[in-house]
Scaffold this active site. Sequence first.
Site, PDB file in Angstrom:
ATOM      1  N   GLU A  26       0.872  -1.045  -0.002  1.00  0.00           N
ATOM      2  CA  GLU A  26       0.046   0.029   0.054  1.00  0.00           C
ATOM      3  C   GLU A  26       0.892   1.334  -0.180  1.00  0.00           C
ATOM      4  O   GLU A  26       1.703   1.380   0.883  1.00  0.00           O
ATOM      5  CB  GLU A  26      -0.860  -0.034   1.152  1.00  0.00           C
ATOM      6  N   ARG A  40       4.954 -12.676   9.784  1.00  0.00           N
ATOM      7  CA  ARG A  40       5.798 -11.641   9.332  1.00  0.00           C
ATOM      8  C   ARG A  40       7.163 -11.720  10.121  1.00  0.00           C
ATOM      9  O   ARG A  40       7.640 -12.419  10.900  1.00  0.00           O
ATOM     10  CB  ARG A  40       5.287 -10.304  10.413  1.00  0.00           C
ATOM     11  N   LYS A  48       4.441   1.093   9.545  1.00  0.00           N
ATOM     12  CA  LYS A  48       4.647   2.299   8.669  1.00  0.00           C
ATOM     13  C   LYS A  48       3.933   3.563   9.436  1.00  0.00           C
ATOM     14  O   LYS A  48       4.508   4.444   9.472  1.00  0.00           O
ATOM     15  CB  LYS A  48       3.849   2.216   7.284  1.00  0.00           C
TER      16      LYS A  48
HETATM   17  P1  ATP Z   1       3.004  -2.009   8.047  1.00  0.00           P
HETATM   18  O1  ATP Z   1       2.300  -3.027   9.228  1.00  0.00           O
HETATM   19  O2  ATP Z   1       4.300  -1.914   8.359  1.00  0.00           O
HETATM   20  O3  ATP Z   1       2.012  -0.773   8.100  1.00  0.00           O
HETATM   21  P2  ATP Z   1       1.613  -3.053   6.041  1.00  0.00           P
HETATM   22  O4  ATP Z   1       1.232  -4.663   6.187  1.00  0.00           O
HETATM   23  O5  ATP Z   1       0.505  -2.526   6.289  1.00  0.00           O
HETATM   24  O6  ATP Z   1       2.762  -2.770   6.671  1.00  0.00           O
HETATM   25  P3  ATP Z   1       1.729  -3.121   3.293  1.00  0.00           P
HETATM   26  O7  ATP Z   1       2.124  -2.196   2.314  1.00  0.00           O
HETATM   27  O8  ATP Z   1       0.182  -3.760   3.337  1.00  0.00           O
HETATM   28  O9  ATP Z   1       2.171  -2.959   4.658  1.00  0.00           O
HETATM   29  O10 ATP Z   1       2.452  -4.766   3.064  1.00  0.00           O
HETATM   30  C1  ATP Z   1       2.822  -4.989   1.600  1.00  0.00           C
HETATM   31  C2  ATP Z   1       3.024  -6.424   1.738  1.00  0.00           C
HETATM   32  O11 ATP Z   1       4.160  -6.639   2.878  1.00  0.00           O
HETATM   33  C3  ATP Z   1       1.989  -7.084   2.376  1.00  0.00           C
HETATM   34  O12 ATP Z   1       1.828  -8.454   1.685  1.00  0.00           O
HETATM   35  C4  ATP Z   1       2.450  -7.632   3.670  1.00  0.00           C
HETATM   36  O13 ATP Z   1       1.680  -8.756   4.304  1.00  0.00           O
HETATM   37  C5  ATP Z   1       3.860  -7.589   3.843  1.00  0.00           C
HETATM   38  N1  ATP Z   1       4.536  -7.411   5.020  1.00  0.00           N
HETATM   39  C6  ATP Z   1       4.365  -6.162   5.622  1.00  0.00           C
HETATM   40  N2  ATP Z   1       5.124  -6.092   6.659  1.00  0.00           N
HETATM   41  C7  ATP Z   1       5.794  -7.314   6.705  1.00  0.00           C
HETATM   42  C8  ATP Z   1       6.747  -7.964   7.690  1.00  0.00           C
HETATM   43  N3  ATP Z   1       6.967  -7.168   8.674  1.00  0.00           N
HETATM   44  N4  ATP Z   1       7.156  -9.095   7.456  1.00  0.00           N
HETATM   45  C9  ATP Z   1       6.667  -9.764   6.272  1.00  0.00           C
HETATM   46  N5  ATP Z   1       5.871  -9.270   5.313  1.00  0.00           N
HETATM   47  C10 ATP Z   1       5.177  -8.091   5.608  1.00  0.00           C
HETATM   48 MG    MG Z   2      -1.410  -3.527   4.943  1.00  0.00          MG
END
Ligand code: ATP
Ligand code: MG
Length: 561
Positions: free
Chosen positions: A37, A263, A273
Site C-alpha cells: 500500500e 511476519r 509504517k
Molecule cells: P505495516 O504493518 O508496516 O504498516 P503493511 O502490512 O500495512 O505494513 P503493506 O504495504 O500492506 O504494509 O505490505 C505489503 C506486503 O508486505 C503485504 O503483503 C504484507 O503482508 C507484507 N509485509 C508487511 N510487513 C511485513 C513484515 N514485517 N514481514 C513480512 N511481510 C510483511
Molecule cells: Mg497492509
Amino acid sequence: MSTNDRASETTDFIRDIIRDDLASGKHESIVTRFPPEPNGYLHIGHSKSICLNFGIARATGGRCHLRFDDTNPMKEEMEYIESIQTDVRWLGYDWGEHLYFASDYFETLYEWAEALISSGDAYVDDLSADEIRAHRGTLTEPGTPSPHRDRSVEDNVDLFRRMRAGEFGNGARVLRAKIDMASGNINLRDPVLYRILHAPHPRTGDAWCIYPTYDFAHGQSDAIEHITHSLCTLEFESHRPLYDWLIEHLPVPSRPRQIEFARLNLSSTVLSKRKLLRLVKEGHVAGWDDPRMPTLSGIRRRGVPPAAIRALVDRVGVAKRDSVVDYALFEHCIRDLLNRTAERRMAVLRPLKVVITNYPEGDSEELEAINNPEDPAAGTRRVPFGRELYIESDDFMEDPPKKFFRLAPGREVRLRYAYFITCDEVVKDDSGEVVELRCSYDPATRGGDAPDGRKVKATLHWVSAAHAVAAEVRLYDHLFEVEQPGADGDFVDDLNPDSLEILTGCKLEPSLADVESGTQVQFERLGYFAPDPDSTPAEPVFNRVVTLRDTWARIRKQQSG
Ligand code: ATP
Ligand code: MG
C-alpha cells in the site's frame, strides 16, 4: 547472487505447496505478487515478502507482479509509489512489465460490486461506521442485522449508483456483502466492500468518490492478474474465508489461493509504517532515509548491501509461527558478507598526532597494504608513510592499566604494514591534554616484523598526516534503547538519545577520497563504513554500517548482569 542460489534450494511449506502444484499440473507456471500500500516507505519487514514472492517467481521461472494496493487515497502519495519501486529494485528484484495498480481495476471492481447487488449478495447500508461496529457482535455473540439489510435489489442498485455519483457525504453509506451476521468469523458478518471518500486519488484524481476496501480489492486484483498464489502475512488468515467467498461469488477470470506466513519482526526497532511515519513527522529522525531507520531507504543510506538483507531473510526462513528476530542476527549477516567483500583501509576517527623524530624531515615512502585478507584477488595498494602521523587517541594511555597493551610512554608497538615505533615523549597543552606523541621508529622493522625476532603486543592503524584526507564520520547506534520499543508505554519514549554521533576532523588514508557510493570498506579495527550521499571528494562523509564486534550484546549482558 549467492543468496538467491541458496534460496532456490531452500524449502518451506509455501515452496512445498508450489512444487506440488507444478508437479501435479495444477499450474503450468507460478504467478505471485508483492502488493504494497503506497502509504509509507518500505521497511525491512517488507523484504521478507519481497524476497519470498520475487524469489519463488525467479526460482520456478514464473513471474512476480508489483501491485500497488492504492485503495485509500487519504494516506497515499506519489512519493511513496516511487520510493517503493526504487527499494524493490535495489533489493535485486524486477517486475519487468508487470507493474499494476489496484486503481486500474476500479471500473471492473465497480461492475462486480453491482453484480453482487444483483445476485442479492450485497446491499447499501446507511449505518455509520460506529453503528456498524456496534452491530457487529463479539467473538462470543452474533451480530445484529442492519435495518437496511433487506433492501430490494432495485433500491440497492439505485443507492450504489448515487454513491458513485457523489450524492452522499463521507461515511453516509457503505456497500456491504450480505453473508452471515451470525458467522463465527467476524470478517464474514457482512463486511464493508465500498466506502464514500471525497478525496482526490494520486492516480485516478477526481474520477471516484467511492473506494473499495482492501478485502474487496485485493483478491479480485489477484484474480484479474491470474495470480496463482497470493502470499500474505498471518493477520489475513481470518480474512481468507472472505477472500474465497468473493472469488466464488464473482465472475473472476481465475482462482488464486491465499497462503499466510509469519511476519518478520526485529528486536530493538519498530516495523510499522504508522510508527515510522510518526518518527519522521515528529522529527525524531532526519527523514525516511535516516540511516538509523529500519526502512530500506535508511538501510541503503547507512551502507548495508542488499545481499545482507537477502541473507537475513533466507536465514529466518518462512514459517507459520510469529517470532522476533534478534537485531544482532541482521548485523551478523552484514558482517559476514562484508568480511568477504569489503576492502580494508585505514582511517583514524579521533586523531592524536605522532611525530617520528628519527624519520628524515620532508621524506615519505609508500608501503604495501593488503586490500582484503579474505580475498587475494582484491590485491594490494600503496599507503603513504611520513614523519608525522595520526593514530587513534584511545590507542594511547599515559598511565595504562594492566591489560592495556597499546601505546604508552616507553612502550613499543607496531604500526600496521609499517614499522615498530616507541613512544619517547608526551606533549600536552596548557590544560594538560595530550596533543602529540614524539616517537622513534626502527627502520629495520619495515613491513611490520623485527629481524631480531622481538615481539610487540599491539598493532595500531594510522594515517600519514601529510597525505590524510579530512572527513566527517557518522556513528550510529540502535535507534531504540530497549528490545521491545513501546512495551511499557509510548514507543517514542524508548528512543536512544545517543543513537547518532557525528565526528568531524577524522583522518583517512588518501585512497578513501573517492570511494563510490554503494561501496563498503572496512576501516581497520573500527568497523565497516560506506560513503553517505552527502559525501563529496573534497569533503567525504562516511556512515558506520556496523561495528566489527557485537558490542551491543556485550553491553546488554553487562547491564543485566
Ligand atoms: P505495516 O504493518 O508496516 O504498516 P503493511 O502490512 O500495512 O505494513 P503493506 O504495504 O500492506 O504494509 O505490505 C505489503 C506486503 O508486505 C503485504 O503483503 C504484507 O503482508 C507484507 N509485509 C508487511 N510487513 C511485513 C513484515 N514485517 N514481514 C513480512 N511481510 C510483511
Ligand atoms: Mg497492509
